[in-house]
Design an enzyme around this catalytic site. Structure first.
Site, PDB file in Angstrom:
ATOM      1  CB  SER A 136      -0.978  -0.069   1.017  1.00 17.62           C
ATOM      2  OG  SER A 136      -2.055   1.401   1.374  1.00 17.62           O
ATOM      3  CE  LYS A 162      -4.647  -0.158   0.059  1.00 19.58           C
ATOM      4  NZ  LYS A 162      -5.469   0.173   1.681  1.00 19.58           N
ATOM      5  CE  LYS A 164      -4.231   4.018   1.988  1.00 20.98           C
ATOM      6  NZ  LYS A 164      -5.290   3.307   2.747  1.00 20.98           N
ATOM      7  CG  ASP A 189      -8.030   2.502  -0.210  1.00 25.92           C
ATOM      8  OD1 ASP A 189      -9.422   3.212   0.455  1.00 25.92           O
ATOM      9  OD2 ASP A 189      -6.730   2.475   1.357  1.00 25.92           O
ATOM     10  CD  GLU A 214      -9.717  -0.226   0.224  1.00 26.76           C
ATOM     11  OE1 GLU A 214      -9.512  -1.128   1.793  1.00 26.76           O
ATOM     12  OE2 GLU A 214      -8.306  -0.281  -0.416  1.00 26.76           O
ATOM     13  CG  ASP A 239     -11.956  -0.299   4.630  1.00 28.58           C
ATOM     14  OD1 ASP A 239     -11.775  -0.772   5.688  1.00 28.58           O
ATOM     15  OD2 ASP A 239      -9.973   0.484   4.430  1.00 28.58           O
ATOM     16  CE  LYS A 263      -8.604  -1.487   6.290  1.00 26.48           C
ATOM     17  NZ  LYS A 263      -8.520   0.028   6.133  1.00 26.48           N
ATOM     18  N   GLY A 291      -5.071  -3.609   5.826  1.00 27.86           N
ATOM     19  CA  GLY A 291      -4.479  -2.823   7.595  1.00 27.86           C
ATOM     20  C   GLY A 291      -4.240  -1.919   7.763  1.00 27.86           C
TER      21      GLY A 291
END
Length: 374
Positions: A136, A162, A164, A189, A214, A239, A263, A291
């Protein structure tokens, strides 16, 4: 099993590099480390993944400490517990506060596995001996910096990237990444950075053949996500919207997503996480483990959970060295060619490094029949 002692520690660990999402930048991680003991001196470990401020959800380190001290620890201390899954029922009358519940429940799962002298993954019913993981990458200051991070992750063998995103750091940035890496599995994400009014912008992501986007919309939404999923081809992964197996059921029935990120802390513990896994398995919906900048203790719990068979997508459980100058477990979590080999040691599979824990602990409390501050 009887819990005769609980110890809470407040730790602060510096990150190797700042980590930026749509809701803030982290340079360190404060968290609560939970240790439970039985009468024979065995310890079980877990951590609260709550942040110092309510960025991700409504919980914080301080609220978790209060919930643990005033409500949750008294419910388990000196009580006979037949199985760790019973802890979820013991906490059921307390609303929300999932990260606090997960922290104490996870430590009890670890202790139970150690009493049985088998790996936590086996107690959970996990079968995988090796798990694929991705990396990530937070929002960077420039695209070249992002590309450099991706290149480093790929050289380390991570199975997917991944990245952001947020308004202003999305379509054009992903285009540059995809042009450089046309075949690399990539997901975006958003951490709830968009609204349904952004639908035309989000449609543009379909051209990049992403694994998923996400949590693009509000953190408590499943209705608008269902509308968005009908309008875009990119699979939506939820999420922040999923706090329980009931949330997952409703989201799937509404068509709000095609993938779910599990998670442990967000859903209230391993027991609820396994229920969501089973629901998604029955409905042929893939899951993966997200995570929360965990230390090695939380990372070990994620590894154990990811051995369940419907975790078919690489998770966020990167190596300890990606985040920490020094972790609090021995050995540290390592990744080779994007794969973690699951430990066969009892419990979480890693030994807690007491010297490192002491180094990073700012204060602690010990709970027995009498409350002591240490």
């Amino acid at each position: 099993m009887k819990i005769t002692e609980v110890r809470l520690r407040h730790l602060n660990m510096d990150l190797v590099a700042p980590f930026t999402t749509s809701f803030g930048t982290f340079v360190d991680k404060e968290f609560i480390l939970v240790e439970v003991k039985n009468g024979e001196g065995l310890s079980g470990w877990a951590e609260s993944v709550a942040f110092s401020a309510p960025w991700y959800n409504e919980e914080t380190i301080k609220t978790n400490w209060t919930m643990l001290e005033d409500f949750l620890i008294p419910l388990v201390l000196d009580k006979e517990i037949e199985h760790p899954r019973d802890v979820s029922d013991m906490f059921s009358h307390i609303r929300k506060n999932n990260m606090a519940k997960s922290a104490i429940e996870g430590a009890i799962w670890d202790l139970y596995a150690k009493e049985m002298n088998i790996p936590l993954s086996m107690v959970l019913g996990g079968k995988l001996e090796k798990i694929d993981v991705g990396i990530s990458i937070g929002i960077q200051k420039t695209v070249p910096e992002l590309l450099a991070k991706i290149e480093a992750g790929l050289k380390d063998g991570y199975k997917r990237i991944k990245m952001k995103i947020q308004p202003g750091w999305d379509v054009d940035v992903i285009r540059e990444v995809r042009n450089r890496y046309p075949d690399v599995p990539i997901m975006a994400d958003a951490n709830s950075a968009y609204r349904l009014k952004d639908i035309e912008l989000l449609k543009q992501l379909d051209q990049f053949d992403l694994m998923m986007i996400e949590q693009p919309l509000s953190s408590d939404d499943i209705v608008d996500h269902a509308t968005l999923q009908t309008e875009i081809k990119t699979p939506i992964c939820l999420d922040e919207s999923i706090h329980s197996v009931e949330d997952a059921r409703k989201a799937l029935e509404l068509g709000s997503c095609k993938i779910i990120n599990i998670k442990i802390g967000r859903v209230g513990g391993l027991t609820e996480a396994m229920k969501i896994h089973e629901l998604c398995k029955e409905r042929n919906v893939p899951v993966w483990c997200g995570g929360m900048l965990e230390s090695g203790v939380g990372r070990a719990h994620n590894i154990a959970l990811t051995t369940l068979e419907n975790f078919t997508m690489p998770g966020d459980t990167a190596a300890s060295a990606n985040y920490w100058h020094k972790d609090i477990i021995q050995p540290e979590v390592t990744v080779e060619d994007g794969v973690i080999t699951v430990s066969k040691a009892a419990g979480i599979g890693y030994e807690v490094d007491y010297a490192a824990v002491d180094e990073f602990t700012s204060y602690s409390k010990r709970y027995t029949n009498k409350l002591e501050s240490v």
